[in-house]
Motif scaffolding. Sequence first.
Motif, PDB file in Angstrom:
ATOM      1  N   ASP A   1       3.697   8.755   3.418  1.00  0.00           N
ATOM      2  CA  ASP A   1       2.734   7.873   2.415  1.00  0.00           C
ATOM      3  C   ASP A   1       2.864   6.711   2.761  1.00  0.00           C
ATOM      4  O   ASP A   1       2.499   5.646   3.825  1.00  0.00           O
ATOM      5  CB  ASP A   1       2.543   7.237   1.105  1.00  0.00           C
TER       6      ASP A   1
ATOM      7  N   THR B   1       0.402   3.928   4.567  1.00  0.00           N
ATOM      8  CA  THR B   1      -0.237   2.801   4.705  1.00  0.00           C
ATOM      9  C   THR B   1      -0.010   1.660   4.735  1.00  0.00           C
ATOM     10  O   THR B   1      -0.811   0.758   4.986  1.00  0.00           O
ATOM     11  CB  THR B   1      -0.359   2.874   3.064  1.00  0.00           C
TER      12      THR B   1
ATOM     13  N   ASP C   1       4.349  -2.743 -13.426  1.00  0.00           N
ATOM     14  CA  ASP C   1       3.245  -4.086 -11.875  1.00  0.00           C
ATOM     15  C   ASP C   1       4.870  -4.461 -11.161  1.00  0.00           C
ATOM     16  O   ASP C   1       3.943  -4.934  -9.908  1.00  0.00           O
ATOM     17  CB  ASP C   1       3.510  -5.302 -13.062  1.00  0.00           C
TER      18      ASP C   1
ATOM     19  N   ARG D   1       4.714  -2.845  -8.066  1.00  0.00           N
ATOM     20  CA  ARG D   1       3.207  -2.529  -7.558  1.00  0.00           C
ATOM     21  C   ARG D   1       3.224  -4.108  -6.525  1.00  0.00           C
ATOM     22  O   ARG D   1       3.019  -3.895  -5.274  1.00  0.00           O
ATOM     23  CB  ARG D   1       2.238  -2.666  -8.956  1.00  0.00           C
TER      24      ARG D   1
ATOM     25  N   GLY E   1       2.796  -4.037  -2.002  1.00  0.00           N
ATOM     26  CA  GLY E   1       1.701  -4.386  -1.652  1.00  0.00           C
ATOM     27  C   GLY E   1       2.017  -5.459  -1.166  1.00  0.00           C
ATOM     28  O   GLY E   1       1.522  -5.972   0.457  1.00  0.00           O
TER      29      GLY E   1
ATOM     30  N   VAL F   1      -0.954  -3.730   2.083  1.00  0.00           N
ATOM     31  CA  VAL F   1      -1.989  -3.715   1.473  1.00  0.00           C
ATOM     32  C   VAL F   1      -2.064  -3.399   0.266  1.00  0.00           C
ATOM     33  O   VAL F   1      -1.319  -4.289  -0.993  1.00  0.00           O
ATOM     34  CB  VAL F   1      -2.153  -1.843   1.726  1.00  0.00           C
ATOM     35  N   ARG F   2      -3.756  -3.865  -0.491  1.00  0.00           N
ATOM     36  CA  ARG F   2      -3.682  -3.933  -1.588  1.00  0.00           C
ATOM     37  C   ARG F   2      -3.539  -3.022  -2.897  1.00  0.00           C
ATOM     38  O   ARG F   2      -3.005  -2.596  -3.528  1.00  0.00           O
ATOM     39  CB  ARG F   2      -5.158  -4.561  -2.064  1.00  0.00           C
ATOM     40  N   ARG F   3      -4.130  -1.869  -2.156  1.00  0.00           N
ATOM     41  CA  ARG F   3      -4.282  -0.941  -2.456  1.00  0.00           C
ATOM     42  C   ARG F   3      -3.575   0.488  -2.488  1.00  0.00           C
ATOM     43  O   ARG F   3      -3.105   0.578  -1.263  1.00  0.00           O
ATOM     44  CB  ARG F   3      -5.829  -0.014  -2.622  1.00  0.00           C
ATOM     45  N   VAL F   4      -2.232   0.473  -3.587  1.00  0.00           N
ATOM     46  CA  VAL F   4      -0.739   0.816  -3.190  1.00  0.00           C
ATOM     47  C   VAL F   4      -0.704   1.862  -4.117  1.00  0.00           C
ATOM     48  O   VAL F   4       0.734   3.064  -4.362  1.00  0.00           O
ATOM     49  CB  VAL F   4       0.737   0.020  -3.067  1.00  0.00           C
ATOM     50  N   ASP F   5      -1.407   2.878  -4.752  1.00  0.00           N
ATOM     51  CA  ASP F   5      -2.000   3.306  -6.251  1.00  0.00           C
ATOM     52  C   ASP F   5      -0.843   4.762  -5.770  1.00  0.00           C
ATOM     53  O   ASP F   5       0.143   5.365  -6.684  1.00  0.00           O
ATOM     54  CB  ASP F   5      -2.786   3.630  -7.656  1.00  0.00           C
TER      55      ASP F   5
END
Length: 142
Positions: free
Chosen positions: A66, A70, A104, A107, A111, A116-120
């Motif tokens: 991942d 990513t 938080d 997260r 990031g 990148v912004r979307r790391v979920d």
Amino acid sequence: MSDLTTTIAALPYALPACPNARIALFALRRMGAQGLHDARASHALFTAFGQEFRRPLVLMRALMADLAGTAAGTIAIAPCCCARMTAAERTMLTILARVETAPDTARLLLGDLLGVRRVDAVLASVAAVATAFADDGRPICV
């Protein structure tokens, strides 16, 4: 610039005191440098976790895949023999240590690390690895 100054600039952090974090760091370094199916990483997790090694091993492999898939850029890792850590390695261990207690913060750090912004999805992999270590009595701390 002297060799010591160059080394400290590239490897600004000492290895973690936590033995569980050292195991995670070793696996991260080996899989990052030698591939997801590195025998030494597998052996290290087998030695640490005994018969229950498969869960942390498979989850660490998934996390590494991942991260690689990513990340917007490269993530600096040091060779396994280094007695110091890169900033990226320190950040990754901090994320592993805080993902359950400060999600938080984890997260935001992830990031920044990945660019990148979307790391979920990657954060879920991080949480799975951290939980696998903690469930076996080996919580990662920094």
